[in-house]
Every structure is written in structure tokens, then in C-alpha cells.
Design a protein around this motif. Structure first.
Motif, PDB file in Angstrom:
ATOM      1  N   ALA A  88       0.841  -1.197   0.000  1.00  0.00           N
ATOM      2  CA  ALA A  88       0.000   0.000   0.000  1.00  0.00           C
ATOM      3  C   ALA A  88       0.872   1.241   0.000  1.00  0.00           C
ATOM      4  O   ALA A  88       1.888   1.295   0.693  1.00  0.00           O
ATOM      5  N   GLY A  89       0.446   2.266  -0.751  1.00  0.00           N
ATOM      6  CA  GLY A  89       1.245   3.469  -0.900  1.00  0.00           C
ATOM      7  C   GLY A  89       1.241   4.397   0.285  1.00  0.00           C
ATOM      8  O   GLY A  89       1.905   5.436   0.267  1.00  0.00           O
ATOM      9  N   SER A  90       0.507   4.047   1.359  1.00  0.00           N
ATOM     10  CA  SER A  90       0.525   4.829   2.590  1.00  0.00           C
ATOM     11  C   SER A  90       0.113   3.927   3.734  1.00  0.00           C
ATOM     12  O   SER A  90      -0.550   2.895   3.539  1.00  0.00           O
ATOM     13  N   ASP A  91       0.467   4.309   4.959  1.00  0.00           N
ATOM     14  CA  ASP A  91       0.054   3.553   6.138  1.00  0.00           C
ATOM     15  C   ASP A  91      -1.464   3.550   6.272  1.00  0.00           C
ATOM     16  O   ASP A  91      -2.073   2.535   6.639  1.00  0.00           O
ATOM     17  N   GLU A  92      -2.078   4.705   5.989  1.00  0.00           N
ATOM     18  CA  GLU A  92      -3.521   4.807   6.155  1.00  0.00           C
ATOM     19  C   GLU A  92      -4.240   3.864   5.200  1.00  0.00           C
ATOM     20  O   GLU A  92      -5.199   3.177   5.581  1.00  0.00           O
ATOM     21  N   ALA A  93      -3.787   3.821   3.951  1.00  0.00           N
ATOM     22  CA  ALA A  93      -4.374   2.886   2.986  1.00  0.00           C
ATOM     23  C   ALA A  93      -4.116   1.449   3.414  1.00  0.00           C
ATOM     24  O   ALA A  93      -4.968   0.568   3.235  1.00  0.00           O
ATOM     25  N   GLY A 116     -12.369 -12.680   6.667  1.00  0.00           N
ATOM     26  CA  GLY A 116     -11.892 -13.799   7.449  1.00  0.00           C
ATOM     27  C   GLY A 116     -10.451 -14.181   7.163  1.00  0.00           C
ATOM     28  O   GLY A 116     -10.022 -15.290   7.494  1.00  0.00           O
ATOM     29  N   LEU A 117      -9.692 -13.273   6.578  1.00  0.00           N
ATOM     30  CA  LEU A 117      -8.281 -13.531   6.266  1.00  0.00           C
ATOM     31  C   LEU A 117      -7.405 -13.002   7.396  1.00  0.00           C
ATOM     32  O   LEU A 117      -7.627 -11.901   7.913  1.00  0.00           O
ATOM     33  N   ARG A 118      -6.399 -13.775   7.764  1.00  0.00           N
ATOM     34  CA  ARG A 118      -5.477 -13.377   8.823  1.00  0.00           C
ATOM     35  C   ARG A 118      -4.244 -12.710   8.224  1.00  0.00           C
ATOM     36  O   ARG A 118      -3.748 -13.115   7.177  1.00  0.00           O
ATOM     37  N   VAL A 119      -3.776 -11.687   8.887  1.00  0.00           N
ATOM     38  CA  VAL A 119      -2.534 -10.998   8.509  1.00  0.00           C
ATOM     39  C   VAL A 119      -1.532 -11.232   9.638  1.00  0.00           C
ATOM     40  O   VAL A 119      -1.823 -10.950  10.799  1.00  0.00           O
ATOM     41  N   PRO A 120      -0.356 -11.810   9.338  1.00  0.00           N
ATOM     42  CA  PRO A 120       0.198 -12.070   7.999  1.00  0.00           C
ATOM     43  C   PRO A 120       0.046 -13.503   7.508  1.00  0.00           C
ATOM     44  O   PRO A 120       0.587 -13.842   6.465  1.00  0.00           O
ATOM     45  N   GLU A 121      -0.693 -14.378   8.235  1.00  0.00           N
ATOM     46  CA  GLU A 121      -0.758 -15.795   7.851  1.00  0.00           C
ATOM     47  C   GLU A 121      -1.349 -15.992   6.460  1.00  0.00           C
ATOM     48  O   GLU A 121      -0.829 -16.797   5.658  1.00  0.00           O
ATOM     49  N   ASP A 122      -2.451 -15.276   6.151  1.00  0.00           N
ATOM     50  CA  ASP A 122      -3.126 -15.436   4.862  1.00  0.00           C
ATOM     51  C   ASP A 122      -2.813 -14.317   3.880  1.00  0.00           C
ATOM     52  O   ASP A 122      -3.037 -14.476   2.673  1.00  0.00           O
ATOM     53  N   LEU A 123      -2.358 -13.212   4.385  1.00  0.00           N
ATOM     54  CA  LEU A 123      -2.063 -12.041   3.535  1.00  0.00           C
ATOM     55  C   LEU A 123      -0.989 -11.202   4.195  1.00  0.00           C
ATOM     56  O   LEU A 123      -1.096 -10.871   5.380  1.00  0.00           O
ATOM     57  N   SER A 124       0.044 -10.873   3.445  1.00  0.00           N
ATOM     58  CA  SER A 124       1.075  -9.954   3.934  1.00  0.00           C
ATOM     59  C   SER A 124       0.778  -8.553   3.432  1.00  0.00           C
ATOM     60  O   SER A 124       0.345  -8.370   2.285  1.00  0.00           O
ATOM     61  N   VAL A 125       1.000  -7.553   4.286  1.00  0.00           N
ATOM     62  CA  VAL A 125       0.715  -6.158   3.939  1.00  0.00           C
ATOM     63  C   VAL A 125       1.906  -5.292   4.337  1.00  0.00           C
ATOM     64  O   VAL A 125       2.434  -5.418   5.446  1.00  0.00           O
ATOM     65  N   VAL A 126       2.316  -4.419   3.428  1.00  0.00           N
ATOM     66  CA  VAL A 126       3.382  -3.449   3.695  1.00  0.00           C
ATOM     67  C   VAL A 126       2.845  -2.057   3.373  1.00  0.00           C
ATOM     68  O   VAL A 126       2.180  -1.864   2.346  1.00  0.00           O
ATOM     69  N   GLY A 127       3.112  -1.090   4.234  1.00  0.00           N
ATOM     70  CA  GLY A 127       2.661   0.281   4.021  1.00  0.00           C
ATOM     71  C   GLY A 127       3.795   1.217   3.622  1.00  0.00           C
ATOM     72  O   GLY A 127       4.886   0.787   3.250  1.00  0.00           O
ATOM     73  N   THR A 186      13.581   4.288   4.614  1.00  0.00           N
ATOM     74  CA  THR A 186      14.116   3.099   5.266  1.00  0.00           C
ATOM     75  C   THR A 186      12.994   2.089   5.474  1.00  0.00           C
ATOM     76  O   THR A 186      11.893   2.466   5.908  1.00  0.00           O
ATOM     77  N   LEU A 187      13.247   0.819   5.174  1.00  0.00           N
ATOM     78  CA  LEU A 187      12.246  -0.218   5.419  1.00  0.00           C
ATOM     79  C   LEU A 187      12.234  -0.581   6.906  1.00  0.00           C
ATOM     80  O   LEU A 187      13.272  -0.907   7.484  1.00  0.00           O
ATOM     81  N   ILE A 188      11.051  -0.525   7.523  1.00  0.00           N
ATOM     82  CA  ILE A 188      10.874  -0.884   8.930  1.00  0.00           C
ATOM     83  C   ILE A 188      10.076  -2.193   8.986  1.00  0.00           C
ATOM     84  O   ILE A 188       8.908  -2.238   8.581  1.00  0.00           O
ATOM     85  N   ILE A 189      10.703  -3.244   9.472  1.00  0.00           N
ATOM     86  CA  ILE A 189      10.062  -4.564   9.492  1.00  0.00           C
ATOM     87  C   ILE A 189       9.361  -4.777  10.821  1.00  0.00           C
ATOM     88  O   ILE A 189       9.964  -4.696  11.895  1.00  0.00           O
ATOM     89  N   ARG A 190       8.056  -5.074  10.759  1.00  0.00           N
ATOM     90  CA  ARG A 190       7.276  -5.373  11.956  1.00  0.00           C
ATOM     91  C   ARG A 190       6.537  -6.701  11.728  1.00  0.00           C
ATOM     92  O   ARG A 190       7.164  -7.654  11.263  1.00  0.00           O
ATOM     93  N   THR A 227       4.541  -3.458   8.933  1.00  0.00           N
ATOM     94  CA  THR A 227       5.800  -3.319   8.210  1.00  0.00           C
ATOM     95  C   THR A 227       5.602  -2.200   7.196  1.00  0.00           C
ATOM     96  O   THR A 227       4.596  -2.181   6.469  1.00  0.00           O
ATOM     97  N   THR A 228       6.527  -1.265   7.129  1.00  0.00           N
ATOM     98  CA  THR A 228       6.295  -0.085   6.301  1.00  0.00           C
ATOM     99  C   THR A 228       7.611   0.554   5.887  1.00  0.00           C
ATOM    100  O   THR A 228       8.682   0.232   6.426  1.00  0.00           O
ATOM    101  N   VAL A 229       7.516   1.445   4.921  1.00  0.00           N
ATOM    102  CA  VAL A 229       8.667   2.220   4.477  1.00  0.00           C
ATOM    103  C   VAL A 229       8.633   3.562   5.200  1.00  0.00           C
ATOM    104  O   VAL A 229       7.655   4.311   5.075  1.00  0.00           O
ATOM    105  N   LYS A 230       9.661   3.832   5.952  1.00  0.00           N
ATOM    106  CA  LYS A 230       9.712   5.069   6.741  1.00  0.00           C
ATOM    107  C   LYS A 230      10.130   6.251   5.883  1.00  0.00           C
ATOM    108  O   LYS A 230      11.197   6.247   5.258  1.00  0.00           O
ATOM    109  N   GLN A 231       9.252   7.255   5.836  1.00  0.00           N
ATOM    110  CA  GLN A 231       9.634   8.561   5.303  1.00  0.00           C
ATOM    111  C   GLN A 231      10.029   9.438   6.490  1.00  0.00           C
ATOM    112  O   GLN A 231       9.296   9.470   7.486  1.00  0.00           O
TER     113      GLN A 231
END
Length: 346
Positions: free
Chosen positions: A251-256, A268-279, A330-334, A294-298
Motif C-alpha cells: 500500500a502506498g501509505s500507512d492509512e491505505a 476472514g483472512l489473517r494478517v500475515p498468515e493469509d495475507l502480507s501487507v506493507v505500508g 528506510t524499510l521498517i520490518i514489523r 511493516t512499512t517504508v519510513k519517510q
């Protein structure tokens, strides 16, 4: 009324209106000792010809106009805080205007009226956040000799407009490479407006990383709308309802990204088991999300601070090293991205 040719001065406005220069000056300064009929006539001529005036030579304290179009959100709060903090350090007041003229809804005359108000208030410079500026706005600012700096402009930055951003392409690539390293190949992108420069750069970084490993990007794996929660919710819903849904979404922003998380939860999908998401952004909501995002830090506050310092440089007549400054991401891994477990979709 035909438009006056050449440079418009107080004298030309006064002559056209049939009043004295002093009367025009009173209208510009908001004086009450002018009749409503005369005031309306002068205002009409000022707006018709886009007169904005110049900044007063003497003001009690330096101030900078900070304007923002749209709803104040987690992203803009961080940038605003950076501008304010830098202003305090420099001994400059920052005035926030959340409703300046928008090029799609206002005429050049009304844009010029807003700029006249900014000039009359003695602002040293103007800073816009994710703002879209029409040619008329830029021309009015130029005539007023009011320096302008834009943070993450909503449209493609023009060569003569000073702007501050981040390494959006590199950030988009880093986010996608992280998902690829986790074994994902069906990766979708939920982004902002197609005309947004930062969105184009993030999406280009995403596509570049995918192409480097030969991973295809189906047309329906790209969802572009805006960077807000509801956009992520709608985009996530559309993508997760596909027969061959993605195993990961950038996603192009944390909010999105939070909207995507909710779309997954509703199905009914679990994150991150069924779907991974990065902001993208690393605002406070990324740390408060469940799971933490997990997101890219501006460096949003730093971007605001650089914009303030650059605006003051321009106001002082100093040259800046570049019309566009990019600060590193910077990539921030959570916890919202994990190794791909989806092998097939029935």
C-alpha cells in the motif's frame, strides 16, 4: 471588462476604478473607511487582473504560511510538526491554512485574492503540503515575489517549483523486494492518484522490483485512488475478491494499508498468515496497527524542517542547491508481512 496589458500597479487599478491610489490601498489593507460600492468595484478589478501586491517591507515578526489541501491525517500531522519545530528553532511563526484555493474549484482571481491576503499579512514565504497548484497560482506567487516550497506535490513537480520529498522509487522497490524475499510473487499495489509524483515513483519502484525477478503484475493487481483509509479499504476489497487473489499487498501509505487490513479481516483472512501487507510513511498508526505494520519510513518531520529552512533561504534571496530535495527512506520490518503460505487458490 478587458484585462489590462502589462504590469498591473496600484495606479493602473486606481485609474480603471476611477478612484485614488490611497483608496485602492485602503481596500487592500481591509480598511473600513471605504464605501461598499467602491470596495466591490476595486475588488472586482483587483481579481480580474490578478493583482496580488508585494510583501510589506516591515513586519513585527517573520511568519510563514503553511497550507494544506484536504483532511489533516497522520501523514500531514508529522510534516506539519516538522515545519513548526523548525520554525520555532528559527524564531519564525508558522500559520496553518487548511483551506487555500484549489485550482479545480477556484478562479485565478480568487487565488490571487488569497495570495493578496497572505502578502498583506506579511508572510515571508509559503509552504504547501501535498498541494496541487495551478499555473495561475504559481504566476500570482511569482508576481508577489513570495517564495514557495511544496512537500510531496500532488501533481508532477514543475522545474521552477522548489519541492521536498523522499526517495519514493527506492522505498517502493525496498517494500516489494522484502515481500519477494518472503516468497511472494502475487503482489498487488494499492496507491494514490495517478497524477501524483510520489505515487508514480512508488509504483515504478514496485514494478521494477517485480520485473527484476520476472514476476508478472496483472492489470487488476493495480488499484489507484488516493492514500486514505477508505481508498485502502475499497482497493483491498477489490483485490481480495479476485479469483486469483494476491498473497501480498503493498500500500502506498500507512492509512491505505490499514484499510487493506480491515478488508482482509472482513473476509476472514489473517494478517500475515493469509495475507502480507506493507505500508508507506511509518506514521504513528503503523505502530498502533494490529498487527504492527511493516512499512517504508519517510522522514516526515525532517521533510517539513527542510521545507521551512529552504523557504527561509529563498526569502533571504539565497540560492538553493537543488529545486527538488529527496530524503532517504528506510524499510521498517514489523509483524504484518510473513513468508508466503499460499500455494494455490481454489
Amino acid at each position: 471588462m478587458s484585462r489590462l496589458k502589462g504590469r498591473v500597479t496600484l495606479a493602473t487599478v486606481a485609474g480603471t476604478a476611477g478612484v485614488s491610489i490611497a483608496t485602492v490601498s485602503k481596500v487592500l489593507n481591509g480598511r473600513s473607511d471605504v464605501s461598499p460600492v467602491t470596495r466591490a468595484r476595486v475588488q472586482e478589478i483587483l481579481e480580474k487582473h490578478g493583482y496580488v501586491g508585494r510583501r510589506p517591507e516591515t513586519v513585527e515578526r517573520d511568519t510563514v504560511e503553511l497550507f494544506y489541501q484536504g483532511i489533516v491525517n497522520a501523514y500531514s500531522v508529522e510534516v506539519i510538526q516538522g515545519v513548526v519545530d523548525a520554525g520555532q528553532a528559527a524564531g519564525v511563526d508558522v500559520v496553518l491554512n487548511a483551506h487555500p484555493p484549489h485550482p479545480q474549484t477556484t478562479s485565478s482571481g480568487r487565488a490571487a485574492r488569497w495570495i493578496r491576503e497572505v502578502i498583506a499579512a506579511g508572510r515571508r514565504a509559503a509552504i504547501g503540503i501535498t498541494s496541487e497548484l495551478a499555473d495561475a497560482d504559481l504566476a500570482a506567487l511569482s508576481r508577489a515575489r513570495l517564495p514557495l516550497v511544496v512537500v510531496d506535490p500532488a501533481n508532477i513537480p514543475q522545474p521552477d517549483v522548489t519541492s521536498v520529498g523522499s526517495t519514493n522509487f527506492a522505498g517502493g522497490m525496498a517494500a516489494t523486494q522484502h515481500l519477494l524475499s518472503l516468497g511472494h510473487r502475487r503482489i498487488a499495489y494499492v496507491g494514490g492518484p495517478p497524477t501524483s509524483g510520489c505515487n508514480q515513483a512508488r509504483m515504478s519502484g514496485f514494478r521494477s522490483a517485480m520485473e527484476a525477478v520476472g514476476a508478472p503484475v496483472p492489470r487488476d493487481y493495480i488499484w489507484l485512488s488516493d492514500f486514505l483509509y477508505d481508498d485502502g479499504l475499497a482497493g483491498g476489497a477489490a483485490l481480495l475478491d479476485l479469483a486469483d487473489r494476491p498473497s501480498a499487498i503493498f500500500a502506498g501509505s500507512d492509512e491505505a494499508a490499514l484499510g487493506v487490513l480491515e478488508a482482509a479481516r472482513a473476509r476472514g483472512l489473517r494478517v500475515p498468515e493469509d495475507l502480507s501487507v506493507v505500508g508507506f510513511d511509518d506514521t504513528q498508526i503503523a505502530r498502533l496497527a494490529s498487527p504492527p505494520l511493516t512499512t517504508v519510513k519517510q522522514p516526515l518531520r525532517d521533510m517539513g524542517a527542510v521545507a521551512l529552512r529552504t523557504a527561509l533561504q529563498l526569502a533571504a534571496g539565497e540560492k538553493v542547491a537543488s529545486h527538488h530535495v529527496e530524503l532517504a527512506t528506510t524499510l521498517i520490518i514489523r509483524g504484518s508481512a510473513a513468508p508466503n503460505r499460499i500455494r494455490s487458490v481454489s
